[in-house]
Design an enzyme around this catalytic site. Structure first.
Site, mmCIF file in Angstrom:
data_model
loop_
_atom_site.group_PDB
_atom_site.id
_atom_site.type_symbol
_atom_site.label_atom_id
_atom_site.label_comp_id
_atom_site.label_asym_id
_atom_site.label_seq_id
_atom_site.Cartn_x
_atom_site.Cartn_y
_atom_site.Cartn_z
ATOM 1 N N ASP A 295 -4.652 1.630 1.917
ATOM 2 C CA ASP A 295 -3.234 1.555 1.576
ATOM 3 C C ASP A 295 -2.974 0.263 0.793
ATOM 4 O O ASP A 295 -3.462 -0.812 1.164
ATOM 5 C CB ASP A 295 -2.373 1.575 2.844
ATOM 6 C CG ASP A 295 -0.889 1.716 2.516
ATOM 7 O OD1 ASP A 295 -0.442 2.865 2.398
ATOM 8 O OD2 ASP A 295 -0.216 0.689 2.385
ATOM 9 N N GLU B 55 0.979 5.552 -2.099
ATOM 10 C CA GLU B 55 0.019 4.488 -2.405
ATOM 11 C C GLU B 55 -1.115 4.490 -1.390
ATOM 12 O O GLU B 55 -1.762 3.467 -1.156
ATOM 13 C CB GLU B 55 0.718 3.116 -2.419
ATOM 14 C CG GLU B 55 1.279 2.658 -1.088
ATOM 15 C CD GLU B 55 2.707 3.111 -0.828
ATOM 16 O OE1 GLU B 55 3.339 2.492 0.033
ATOM 17 O OE2 GLU B 55 3.184 4.055 -1.474
#
Length: 437
Positions: A302, A345
């Protein structure tokens, strides 16, 4: 002796000139093809068609001596180059496009024969200097061009068949795949065209063997240049035909369809495999790991504070960052690992590595993101959660939940770190990693 030396130097000069002609022909044609998006593909196709008369004319009357026999530049250089250009058109465009110049040449030559038959009926007025048109020569050339174009139609089908068939065995060896395809089809064409040439113009058998040797040399030279062009100037992309309408599409539909399915399974922004692929590929990987007893690890990556990039620089810049992160992940993970974009993301990597090696991969990714020139100006970092298939996690949902939990632990512990166990001790300096599980 002097005559032999002179003949040898002449043959050497002719060989050099033929190579220069091939390089010039290929260079000009691929330049027109390269700029097809700006000037249109029609410029390339027209240039290809314009050379058809010249190559047929030269093949019927223009021959030079080489060390291995008599050769015509029209056959060895221009026709071989045209066949390679059609293969290039097929590779980078589609079957529907490559058939257009072939049909155009065939119908155009048939039209020329029809017009010549009508022209014969004219009462011709002589010019002041007494010159008269040689209708017989035009007629002869017309029939040769029709025969040559008919062969070209068959050649184009054969080269597509061979290129696609060899793709199952030589997909990673593009040069060999192209060379074998071109050499085989040129051999077939040489036999077919020489047969007509022999009966129409009385060409001797030495022309056949000399022409075959020259075409094999042309196949080698053009294949080298084509592979260099494809690798250095053209993106690797396979076009998908709109429909199955004739033999070209039928022969290649399966591979095009598979390419389309593969493309559909990818994220539109980053080109990585998407969340749907993660579910199907992940379950298959888990089943294979349990069946073969090979390790399987999952990394969830992440991007830290990604929302700030969107807020400060805009979503367009954020998209560029995600593309850069995807490129870093693909490069560090390598071709053997599957990389997915599973969220905005958030990324995932499935790797057939034991837990300790998977954690090292996470560390490599973390450092590579910080060192990447395309992301360093944002001072980007990533957090990584790692889990390996085992007794406590025997399905995809289990390892995903544990890896996600460890990712959350990494975020809570200050970000920019890799967590492989919930009980890992965290050092004050993010550069110092946790103990191995």
């Amino acid at each position: 002796m002097a005559i032999a030396a002179k003949d040898g130097s002449t043959a050497l000069l002719n060989s050099f000139l033929l190579l220069a002609e091939a390089v010039l022909y290929f260079g000009v044609m691929v330049t027109l093809f390269r700029f097809r998006a700006r000037i249109g593909l029609g410029v390339f196709v027209c240039a290809l068609g314009v050379m058809h008369f010249l190559e047929t004319y030269l093949a019927s009357v223009f021959y030079v001596a080489l060390p291995f026999g008599m050769v015509s530049p029209g056959s060895a250089v221009l026709f071989s180059g045209k066949l390679v250009m059609l293969l290039l058109l097929y590779i980078k465009e589609d079957a529907a496009t490559v058939r257009q110049p072939i049909y155009g040449l065939l119908l155009g030559n048939a039209l020329m024969i029809g017009l010549v038959l009508i022209l014969r009926l004219h009462a011709i007025s002589p010019l002041p200097d007494g010159k008269a048109p040689d209708i017989g020569f035009i007629d002869q050339m017309g029939w040769l061009m029709v025969w040559g174009t008919s062969l070209l139609f068959v050649d184009a089908i054969l080269i597509i068949l061979l290129y696609e068939k060899l793709g199952g065995y030589l997909r990673d060896q593009l040069f060999v795949r192209i060379l074998v395809s071109v050499a085989c089809v040129l051999s077939f064409d040489q036999a077919g065209f020489f047969t007509a040439l022999h009966f129409v113009t009385g060409a001797p058998i030495a022309v056949f063997f000399g022409g075959w040797y020259a075409k094999m040399s042309a196949a080698l030279a053009y294949s080298l240049m084509l592979v260099a062009y494809l690798r250095w100037f053209e993106a690797r992309q396979i076009a998908v035909p709109r429909r199955i309408s004739d033999i070209f599409d039928t022969l290649t539909y399966r591979e095009r369809y598979e390419a389309l399915v593969k493309h559909v399974g990818r994220d539109g922004l980053t080109g990585l495999l998407h969340r749907g692929s993660f579910e199907t590929d992940g379950q298959a990987a888990v089943a294979a790991s349990q069946r073969t007893a090979r390790p399987l690890s999952l990394l969830i990556v992440d991007v830290d504070h990604f929302k700030l990039i969107n807020d400060r620089f805009g979503h367009a810049e954020g998209d560029k960052v995600l593309k850069s992160i995807a490129a870093v992940l693909t490069e560090v993970a390598g071709a053997e690992q599957k990389v997915f974009r599973i969220g905005g993301e958030e990324f995932a990597i499935l790797t057939e590595q034991p837990h300790a090696v998977a954690r090292l991969l996470g560390e490599s990714i973390r450092h590579a993101v910080k060192a990447s020139a395309s992301t360093s100006r944002f001072e980007l970092t990533v957090s990584v959660g790692v889990c390996t298939l085992g007794q406590a996690s025997n399905c995809l949902a289990d390892i995903f939940a544990l890896a996600d939990e460890r990712l959350y632990k990494a975020k809570s512990a200050g970000r920019d770190r890799v967590i492989g166990e919930l009980g890992d001790d965290e050092a004050q300096d993010p550069g110092i990693r946790t103990r191995s599980a």
